[in-house]
Write an enzyme that holds these catalytic residues in place. Structure first.
Site, PDB file in Angstrom:
ATOM      1  N   GLU A  89      -8.376   7.261   2.703  1.00  0.00           N
ATOM      2  CA  GLU A  89      -8.064   6.164   1.796  1.00  0.00           C
ATOM      3  C   GLU A  89      -9.229   5.778   0.898  1.00  0.00           C
ATOM      4  O   GLU A  89      -9.044   5.513  -0.291  1.00  0.00           O
ATOM      5  CB  GLU A  89      -7.595   4.933   2.594  1.00  0.00           C
ATOM      6  CG  GLU A  89      -6.192   5.032   3.155  1.00  0.00           C
ATOM      7  CD  GLU A  89      -6.088   5.878   4.422  1.00  0.00           C
ATOM      8  OE1 GLU A  89      -4.962   6.128   4.878  1.00  0.00           O
ATOM      9  OE2 GLU A  89      -7.153   6.279   4.938  1.00  0.00           O
TER      10      GLU A  89
ATOM     11  N   HIS B 188       0.105  -2.137  12.158  1.00  0.00           N
ATOM     12  CA  HIS B 188       1.051  -1.813  11.096  1.00  0.00           C
ATOM     13  C   HIS B 188       1.814  -3.048  10.629  1.00  0.00           C
ATOM     14  O   HIS B 188       2.835  -2.926   9.941  1.00  0.00           O
ATOM     15  CB  HIS B 188       2.036  -0.741  11.566  1.00  0.00           C
ATOM     16  CG  HIS B 188       1.427   0.615  11.717  1.00  0.00           C
ATOM     17  ND1 HIS B 188       0.532   0.908  12.714  1.00  0.00           N
ATOM     18  CD2 HIS B 188       1.586   1.750  11.003  1.00  0.00           C
ATOM     19  CE1 HIS B 188       0.175   2.179  12.611  1.00  0.00           C
ATOM     20  NE2 HIS B 188       0.793   2.709  11.576  1.00  0.00           N
TER      21      HIS B 188
END
Length: 393
Positions: A129, A198
């Site tokens: 990322e 998450h």
């Protein structure tokens, strides 16, 4: 003033400059509007969707869209439509991210784009990322308009250095030599038993970064309109999408339209209390509103949409009418969007308040996996009803 210094004037048909005071910026946007309350106006051959302060007789933008001719789409399909339209009209628009190519993205927002536009404009990246977000910043500096997808918004914490030190500040630190027309988007929020890592809500993490704009979509209509506006903006924009709203269905116009990045949406006009919310909590609030109406209350519901800067014009007009405010968010209570919004209201509209501002937020705990515990950490409609009854006593 740091935020104002590091942002710059957007391109035509995109959003205006972000000022140091949000309501001034919003009023500039309103000065170029021809019509209000979701009725589209022609601007340079494009339809620009507006969401102004509605009166009792006005209809919210999404309601107006559903009553006109159009086509039904799911929210993730609306995002894809906006993305495809911008890629079709502007060859500098490109997409980076994990599995965004032939797999179509983790929630299928980019499905079919690689086949249509090729692997270089829809680029599958390694699980890195920080690297591909930095690549997006560099691509923006060199004249492209990249969209960086985080497979899950929580993963973008790994790219926080690029988002903060480079994406948000390079226009300022380069003395205006570089623009960063970058869109960062992806799924976030509390899902259905996705676990703590998450179920992140990163609005509070990113709101303090100078030079960064933040918006949150909540309907297929504004998802498409905000996606297109974010891509056209010369400022870096974070577009928050809630994981539980992707399958929401709505009719949207066949004609092209763009939503303003700095405007709130009047969802339900009312007289007794102003309820400010965004993203998934919009639907918890509207569920609570049905109960409140049956109890004799008339709540005004505003989807703030623009998390940075706040649309203090729309918010202020509502407060001057109702004199009571309830903020409902899924973000964490400590240092969240609600805390910043409450501070802005106190600074600007203190004299119009007849009751203390109430803020309902998620609990300051990691989101549990167990469904009953997960629900207990997030604001529920019954809590909203109780809060309104308390405010209106």
């Amino acid at each position: 003033m740091a935020a104002a210094s590091s942002l710059h004037v957007a391109a035509p048909a995109a959003t205006p400059r972000v000022g140091s005071i949000a309501h001034k910026s919003a009023s500039v946007a309103r000065s170029v509007r021809a019509v209000r309350s979701g009725v589209a106006a022609r601007s340079g051959g494009r339809l620009v969707a507006c969401a102004a302060v509605a009166t009792k007789a006005d209809a919210p933008a999404s309601d107006a869209a559903s009553k006109s001719s159009g086509h039904e789409v799911l929210l993730y399909e609306a995002l894809r439509e906006g993305l495809m339209e911008e890629m079709e009209s502007d060859p500098t628009v490109c997409v980076f991210g994990e599995d965004v190519g032939h797999y179509g993205g983790s929630y299928k927002v980019t499905k079919g784009l690689a086949d249509k536009y090729g692997d270089l404009r829809v680029l599958d990246t390694p699980i890195a990322e920080n690297s591909f977000t930095g690549m997006g910043v560099g691509a923006g500096m060199k004249g492209l308009r990249p969209i960086v997808e985080g497979m899950n918004m929580g993963f973008l914490l790994l790219a926080y250095n690029q988002i903060s030190n480079n994406c948000g500040m390079l226009h300022y630190t380069s003395g205006g030599q570089f623009k960063i027309p970058l869109v960062i988007r992806g799924p976030g929020g509390v899902g259905r038993q996705l676990g703590a890592e998450h179920s992140q809500r990163l609005e509070s993490y990113f709101q303090s970064i100078p030079g960064l704009q933040m918006v949150a979509c909540s309907t297929p209509y504004n998802a498409k309109g905000l996606m297109k506006a974010a891509i056209r903006s010369d400022n870096p924009v974070v577009l928050f999408e809630h994981v539980l709203l992707y399958n929401l269905k709505e009719k949207i116009p066949d004609e092209e339209y763009v939503c303003c990045l700095e405007e709130a949406e009047m969802v339900r006009p009312g007289e007794h209390v102003t309820i400010l919310t965004y993203s998934r909590m919009r639907y918890h609030v509207m569920q609570a509103a049905k109960t409140l109406v049956n109890k004799g209350y008339d709540p005004e519901v505003i989807d703030i949409r623009s998390l940075k800067p706040f649309d203090l014009h729309t918010i202020g007009n509502s407060i001057k009418k109702t004199h009571r405010v309830l903020i409902v968010e899924e973000c964490m209570r400590t240092g969240g969007i609600g805390a910043s919004l409450r501070s802005a209201i106190i600074d600007n509209f203190w004299d119009y308040l007849d009751a203390p501002i109430m803020c309902l937020s998620s609990q300051d705990v990691p989101t549990p996996y167990a469904a009953p515990l997960e629900d207990a950490t997030v604001v529920q409609p019954a809590q909203i009803v109780a809060a309104v009854e308390q405010i209106c006593q």
